[in-house]
Enzyme design. Structure first.
Site, PDB file in Angstrom:
ATOM      1  N   SER A 155       0.809  -1.217   0.000  1.00  0.00           N
ATOM      2  CA  SER A 155       0.000   0.000   0.000  1.00  0.00           C
ATOM      3  C   SER A 155       0.840   1.264   0.000  1.00  0.00           C
ATOM      4  O   SER A 155       1.596   1.507  -0.927  1.00  0.00           O
ATOM      5  CB  SER A 155      -0.965  -0.045   1.192  1.00  0.00           C
ATOM      6  OG  SER A 155      -1.917   0.975   1.141  1.00  0.00           O
ATOM      7  N   ASP A 198      -2.365   6.354  -3.596  1.00  0.00           N
ATOM      8  CA  ASP A 198      -1.226   5.718  -2.944  1.00  0.00           C
ATOM      9  C   ASP A 198      -0.726   4.578  -3.819  1.00  0.00           C
ATOM     10  O   ASP A 198      -1.193   4.384  -4.945  1.00  0.00           O
ATOM     11  CB  ASP A 198      -1.590   5.249  -1.531  1.00  0.00           C
ATOM     12  CG  ASP A 198      -2.572   4.085  -1.524  1.00  0.00           C
ATOM     13  OD1 ASP A 198      -3.352   3.970  -2.486  1.00  0.00           O
ATOM     14  OD2 ASP A 198      -2.575   3.300  -0.559  1.00  0.00           O
ATOM     15  N   ASP A 204      -1.033   1.383  -4.085  1.00  0.00           N
ATOM     16  CA  ASP A 204      -1.928   0.393  -4.697  1.00  0.00           C
ATOM     17  C   ASP A 204      -3.269   0.996  -5.093  1.00  0.00           C
ATOM     18  O   ASP A 204      -4.189   0.274  -5.462  1.00  0.00           O
ATOM     19  CB  ASP A 204      -2.123  -0.820  -3.786  1.00  0.00           C
ATOM     20  CG  ASP A 204      -2.897  -0.506  -2.510  1.00  0.00           C
ATOM     21  OD1 ASP A 204      -2.876   0.664  -2.080  1.00  0.00           O
ATOM     22  OD2 ASP A 204      -3.501  -1.427  -1.935  1.00  0.00           O
ATOM     23  N   ASP A 246      -5.797   2.306  -3.565  1.00  0.00           N
ATOM     24  CA  ASP A 246      -7.063   2.088  -2.866  1.00  0.00           C
ATOM     25  C   ASP A 246      -7.403   3.245  -1.932  1.00  0.00           C
ATOM     26  O   ASP A 246      -8.396   3.197  -1.224  1.00  0.00           O
ATOM     27  CB  ASP A 246      -7.067   0.759  -2.112  1.00  0.00           C
ATOM     28  CG  ASP A 246      -6.073   0.701  -0.965  1.00  0.00           C
ATOM     29  OD1 ASP A 246      -5.250   1.624  -0.816  1.00  0.00           O
ATOM     30  OD2 ASP A 246      -6.109  -0.294  -0.201  1.00  0.00           O
TER      31      ASP A 246
END
Length: 447
Positions: free
Chosen positions: A102, A242, A244, A246
């Site tokens: 992440s 960010d 990833d 999400d």
């Protein structure tokens, strides 16, 4: 329920250091493959990743594990976490895997699973996989039943087209100049494409990943460069994702940042006005600002709080039949469109509100006046437990007494790193700083 490997968001750690090793990933692939293997059809798994160098190692190890127990593997390469969840369901896969840490720096990595419905696994499922992971004598597939691995080149296009359908038909972004910072992460291709295909003039940043620069001074946790670019270009809006993709932060045309609380407030009141908000409530966590709760109440709506972690937000949403939830950090879940946080689709909802209202980003990005809030992260030595120490407990009790009815404290350990997160809210900022400082000083003694 004590878990050995899984934290609040899958398994995470420093790459090539336990548990983020190729050896564990291989064993994890075998265990998860056995757990999800079915007899109704050839079992299949979708694997996506972000742009970290270590992703190649973990991807190959997981693939070996899955194929060794007879699962067919579909590799989609760098792709946002919500895209993996969506493709897992749409491709009728038994399991989805995202390899990502992440918003963490490149040296970390992680593995999280999605079930065939696209939702993250339950605590019970992860616990069972952990037990299977540590079992000896794993049952592998016979030679003729070993699985195959193939790359799906159309995955990006599938997600791009899906994302475009989440704003009302006929809405166009023509005439808008948008800065998009993809954090040199998973959305570096698809996010700019979606915005451009919807008509925007796109200024892309963080779209040159090299395996090591993911989240480095960019993205949703480092918004300064994007804010400066918005001002430099005279852009209408900035979007910061960010690693990833999400989570999201929005930057208005004046360079001010709107966090997840402000974005959720805008979507909630917009959906409530149109009759789209189910249950008359927004689901968020204990970290969300008190100002958000007051704003929801002023609209005759409820704010329901959960423990920190988007998985707990989603669980509460599913149990209560709500369709909007998220976190202050920018994870925003809209179950009408997806099963997990989606930074790009959240940004599209904000843009849709801009187009529909004709207002500027700054007019929409400050929906409520937040109560002064201070969050400090204190790293502690691995193996220590600062919150169990008497001196830390005493500092917390003293802080709560000083804030009394004028504010609140929330002290917790991170589920993914050796950090104690010390958060407080109070109208008196000087008092707030003093209380937080005293608690952090005690925790730091165990660093």
């Amino acid at each position: 329920m004590t878990r050995k490997y899984f934290g609040t968001d899958g398994i995470r750690g420093e790459a090539n250091t336990f548990p983020m090793t190729a050896e564990l990933a291989l064993r994890l692939g075998i265990a998860a493959g056995r757990y999800f293997r079915t007899t109704s059809h050839a079992p299949r798994v979708v694997i996506g990743k972000d742009t970290r160098r270590s992703g190649y190692m973990l991807e190959n190890a997981l693939t070996a594990g899955f194929t060794s127990v007879g699962m067919d593997v579909f590799l989609i390469g760098p792709m946002p976490t919500p895209a993996v969840a969506m493709l897992t369901h749409s491709m009728r896969a038994d399991l989805g895997v995202m390899i990502s840490a992440s918003h963490n720096p490149y040296k970390d990595n992680g593995i999280k699973f999605f079930g065939p419905d696209g939702f993250k696994l339950s605590d019970e499922a992860e616990h069972t996989i952990e037990k299977m992971l540590d079992e000896g004598g794993q049952k592998l597939a016979s030679p003729e039943k070993i699985g195959r691995a193939s790359r799906i080149e159309t995955a990006g296009g599938r997600y791009t087209e899906f994302a475009k359908t989440t704003i009302p038909r006929g809405v166009t972004l023509e005439g808008l100049k948008i800065v998009i910072d993809c954090a040199n992460g998973a959305a570096y291709k698809v996010a700019p494409e979606v915005l451009w295909e919807l008509g925007a003039e796109v200024i892309a940043m963080g779209v040159k990943p090299d395996g090591f620069n993911i989240n480095e001074d960019c993205g949703s946790t480092h918004t300064a460069r994007a804010a400066a670019r918005v001002l430099e270009e005279g852009a209408d809006l900035g979007i910061c994702l960010d690693g990833d993709a999400d989570r999201v932060m929005i930057i208005d045309e004046t360079g001010q940042v709107a966090d997840g609380d402000q974005i959720m407030a805008l979507i909630a009141q917009s959906w409530a006005a149109s009759g789209h908000l189910r249950g008359g409530a927004l689901v968020s966590t204990v970290m969300s600002n008190l100002g958000l709760e007051r704003h929801m109440a002023s609209l005759g709506l409820k704010l329901l709080r959960t423990n920190v972690g988007d998985r707990y937000v989603v669980e509460a949403m599913r149990e209560g039949g709500f369709n909007l939830g998220g976190e202050q950090s920018g994870h925003i879940v809209m179950t009408d469109y997806g099963t997990t946080g989606d930074g790009l689709i959240s940004a599209l909802q904000f843009l849709s509100a801009m187009v529909d209202s004709g207002k500027t980003a700054s007019a929409l990005a400050r929906v409520f006046e937040p109560v002064p809030q201070l969050l400090q992260n204190v790293r502690y030595k691995v193996g220590a437990d600062p919150l169990a120490e008497g001196s830390v407990k005493a500092a917390i009790e003293a802080g709560e007494a000083r804030l009394a009815a004028n504010g609140r404290l929330l002290i917790r350990k991170s589920g993914t790193e050796p950090l104690v997160r010390v958060m407080g809210e109070c109208e008196d900022e000087d008092l707030l700083k003093a209380v937080i400082g005293d608690i952090c000083a005690e925790v730091e003694k165990f660093a």
